[in-house]
Motif scaffolding. Structure first.
Motif, mmCIF file in Angstrom:
data_model
loop_
_atom_site.group_PDB
_atom_site.id
_atom_site.type_symbol
_atom_site.label_atom_id
_atom_site.label_comp_id
_atom_site.label_asym_id
_atom_site.label_seq_id
_atom_site.Cartn_x
_atom_site.Cartn_y
_atom_site.Cartn_z
ATOM 1 N N ILE A 1 12.214 -5.762 2.596
ATOM 2 C CA ILE A 1 10.765 -5.954 2.550
ATOM 3 C C ILE A 1 10.230 -6.328 3.930
ATOM 4 N N GLU A 2 10.962 -7.174 4.664
ATOM 5 C CA GLU A 2 10.565 -7.569 6.013
ATOM 6 C C GLU A 2 10.525 -6.371 6.955
ATOM 7 N N THR A 3 11.501 -5.481 6.837
ATOM 8 C CA THR A 3 11.595 -4.348 7.746
ATOM 9 C C THR A 3 10.616 -3.242 7.392
ATOM 10 N N PHE A 4 10.451 -2.976 6.102
ATOM 11 C CA PHE A 4 9.642 -1.834 5.689
ATOM 12 C C PHE A 4 8.398 -2.226 4.879
ATOM 13 N N GLY A 5 8.563 -3.128 3.925
ATOM 14 C CA GLY A 5 7.474 -3.436 3.008
ATOM 15 C C GLY A 5 6.251 -4.034 3.670
ATOM 16 N N PHE A 6 6.433 -5.144 4.409
ATOM 17 C CA PHE A 6 5.291 -5.804 5.037
ATOM 18 C C PHE A 6 4.600 -4.921 6.085
ATOM 19 N N PRO A 7 5.341 -4.268 7.007
ATOM 20 C CA PRO A 7 4.669 -3.394 7.977
ATOM 21 C C PRO A 7 3.901 -2.245 7.330
ATOM 22 N N LEU A 8 4.487 -1.629 6.301
ATOM 23 C CA LEU A 8 3.797 -0.531 5.629
ATOM 24 C C LEU A 8 2.570 -1.021 4.875
ATOM 25 N N ALA A 9 2.676 -2.194 4.261
ATOM 26 C CA ALA A 9 1.525 -2.762 3.558
ATOM 27 C C ALA A 9 0.397 -3.052 4.538
#
Length: 201
Positions: free
Chosen positions: A171-179
């Motif tokens: 989530i840190e690598t993909f989820g938060f930046p994409l959100a």
């Protein structure tokens, strides 16, 4: 602009996104391993965190050499990574690095909130040249981003305190930046009516 150098946009993206991706893949490789250093056992997560710091610094140094500048946000984020990465290694406790994300997003929310209380948009000071927009638009965007960063900070607290390290890393690598990227794209579409060819404030 004096001192500003052109750089290939794709290469710039590699320098900015490469370190988090490197951390992700290093973690996947080391997550099941334990390393004994100086008589102390360190998890793969902590070793990946320590390795992430010089990778990020090398990428930022390259970006600075290629462009002649670094944004305040990049410098602040680098400081937080170094500081909390150091605490993680020193205390052998992965919670410090996980809390870093909460504090970064929380800091951005607080700073934007302070500006709003003063009737100002600190975003406009940073981005006005790249994104000409009237004052009303900047204030709306600032209010929304202030709330968005606060939500991301709260979400990070929920994720790292209640879920597995594996899931937090993803989530840190993909989820938060994409959100955050999706949120920004949605806001810019909604704020088209405030765009001003003559600049913001």
């Amino acid at each position: 602009m004096a001192g500003k150098k052109e750089i290939n946009p794709l290469f710039k993206q590699v320098l900015e996104l490469g370190p988090p991706l490197a951390f992700f893949f290093i973690y996947l490789r080391l997550r099941d391993d334990t390393f004994v250093i100086g008589g102390t056992d360190y998890s793969g997560f902590i070793v990946a965190t320590v390795l992430f710091v010089p990778i990020m610094l090398a990428a930022m140094a390259t970006l600075w050499f290629m462009t002649g500048k670094l944004s305040r946000m990049q410098i602040f984020t680098a400081f937080m990574v170094i500081f909390f990465g150091g605490l993680t290694a020193w205390f052998n406790d992965e919670r410090f690095f996980k809390m870093k994300t909460t504090l970064v997003y929380g800091f951005f929310s607080v700073i934007l909130g302070i500006g709003l209380l003063q009737g100002k948009s600190y975003l406009a000071y940073v981005l006005d040249e790249m994104l000409p927009m009237r004052h009303e638009g900047w204030m709306i965007l600032t209010r929304r981003l202030c709330a968005g960063f606060a939500l991301l900070a709260a979400a990070n607290e929920l994720v790292w305190r209640t879920m597995s390290t594996d899931l937090w890393v993803k989530i840190e690598t993909f989820g938060f930046p994409l959100a955050l990227m999706g949120f920004l794209m949605m806001q810019f579409n909604l704020l088209q009516q405030y765009m001003d060819d003559q600049g913001g404030n």
